[in-house]
Design an enzyme around this catalytic site. Structure first.
Site, mmCIF file in Angstrom:
data_model
loop_
_atom_site.group_PDB
_atom_site.id
_atom_site.type_symbol
_atom_site.label_atom_id
_atom_site.label_comp_id
_atom_site.label_asym_id
_atom_site.label_seq_id
_atom_site.Cartn_x
_atom_site.Cartn_y
_atom_site.Cartn_z
ATOM 1 N N ALA A 34 0.898 -1.168 -0.153
ATOM 2 C CA ALA A 34 -0.012 0.006 0.182
ATOM 3 C C ALA A 34 0.853 1.088 -0.006
ATOM 4 C CB ALA A 34 -1.041 0.076 0.992
ATOM 5 N N ALA A 35 2.272 1.212 -0.285
ATOM 6 C CA ALA A 35 2.982 2.401 -0.215
ATOM 7 C C ALA A 35 2.518 3.256 -1.431
ATOM 8 C CB ALA A 35 4.310 1.928 -0.443
ATOM 9 N N ASP A 88 -0.321 3.350 -2.986
ATOM 10 C CA ASP A 88 -1.830 3.647 -2.731
ATOM 11 C C ASP A 88 -1.591 4.919 -1.826
ATOM 12 O OD1 ASP A 88 -2.546 1.534 -4.274
ATOM 13 O OD2 ASP A 88 -2.947 0.264 -2.794
#
Ligand code: ADP
Length: 319
Positions: free
Chosen positions: A258-259, A261
């Site tokens: 999720a970096a 995102d």
């Protein structure tokens, strides 16, 4: 507006079309080789999916978010819907498909922080836009944010509707596939990682200079702004004024899920607030640095207040 300011602009409205997945996260010392049986460290079930993660990141940055997607009629689907609602995200346009299971991602996180992911689309393949509703929602919204984890025909329809409604489109073409030629000029901001940049531009993107050239090549197809994210090396921002390298913060990566995102949600919200492109990229860099220091997808996405308390990244470098 400076990202360190404490006064908050009006919350931009952002419509997110995308996937919702339940992440089944296995922490392992290293990924097993073919035929190898490995003793893992832990197992957790964590809300994720690019669409949902980006929606959560926008909401935690202060945007008013409406999520369009599809879940199954099962426990994972209900948990994903509730997770979005806990972040104040409008889930009225989130469909439940009784025929398909909720999307699932099997994520293996190595001790190094690297991850390997297998995705099952499930109900995400059943996204079906209500054009009239979407058009209404897009009018006055700052951005339509979307990715390629839902069917391409629906993504293309949504982009066309946004364009007609005068709503800017922020596209994260992931997992990467070709973007139809007529779509390019309808995209305002394209956010790609190194692999996506390479596939879409046909050029290398291994260094900030290469990423700048790849970004320029993509911009030439009709897009106002391109961001190429480069993991631990930060991101390259490309617009009509040229290209700038924004170095990342130096942090210990626990889990990079999720970096991208998180980065994207901070970028979209800051742009929607009227911050400059470079300030918005800086905010994305800071938000992503906090994200990778926590395990999991949605639980690791920071709130704007935490981002504003975090260290400033180094100045950007013109390329
Ligand atoms: P994706 O996860 O979509 O492949 P990246 O790996 O490029 O995207 O990461 C997105 C952003 O997250 C980067 O631009 C950077 O700001 C931040 N980031 C990712 N990995 C690191 C890291 N190891 N150290 C510091 N920042 C990182």
């Amino acid at each position: 507006m400076s990202p360190t300011s404490s006064s908050r602009p009006a919350a931009p409205r952002i419509v997110v079309l995308g996937s919702l997945n339940m992440d089944l996260v296995l922490r392992v010392p290293h990924a097993p080789a073919a035929g190898e049986t490995l003793l893992g460290r832990s197992f957790a079930t964590i809300p994720g999916g690019k669409g949902a993660n980006q929606a959560v990141s926008c909401a935690r940055e202060g945007a008013q978010v409406r999520m369009i997607g599809c879940v199954g009629d099962d426990d994972h689907g209900r948990a994903l819907r509730q997770a979005l609602e806990r972040d104040g995200i409008d889930t009225e346009a989130l469909r439940t498909d009784a025929a398909e299971p909720t999307g699932t991602a099997l994520i293996m996180v190595e001790d190094s922080g690297q991850n390997r992911i297998v995705m099952i689309a499930g109900a995400n393949a059943g996204v079906d836009l209500d054009a009239a509703d979407l058009r209404t929602r897009l009018e006055g919204a700052a951005f339509l944010v979307t990715q390629f984890e839902t069917p391409m025909a629906q993504v293309e329809r949504a982009i066309a509707l946004a364009h007609e409604a005068g709503c800017k489109v922020l596209l994260n073409p992931s997992p990467v596939q070709a973007i139809a030629e007529p779509l390019w000029p309808k995209i305002d901001t394209l956010v790609v990682n190194e692999i996506e940049a390479r596939t879409l531009s046909g050029l290398g993107a291994d260094s900030p200079l290469e990423a700048a050239a790849a970004g320029q090549a993509m911009r030439a197809r009709g897009i106002a702004r391109v961001v190429v994210t480069l993991g631990a090396r930060g991101a390259v921002a490309v617009d009509a004024d040229g290209a700038r390298h924004h170095p990342a913060l130096v942090v210990q990566a626990v889990d990079t899920t999720a970096a991208g995102d998180t980065f994207l949600g901070a970028l979209a919200t800051a742009l929607g607030e009227g911050q400059s492109f470079d300030e918005a990229v800086r905010l994305g860099i800071r938000a992503a640095a906090l994200c990778i220091q926590q395990p999991g997808a949605q639980p690791s996405i920071p709130q704007r207040e935490a981002v504003l308390r975090s260290p400033l990244p180094p100045d950007w470098i013109p390329l």
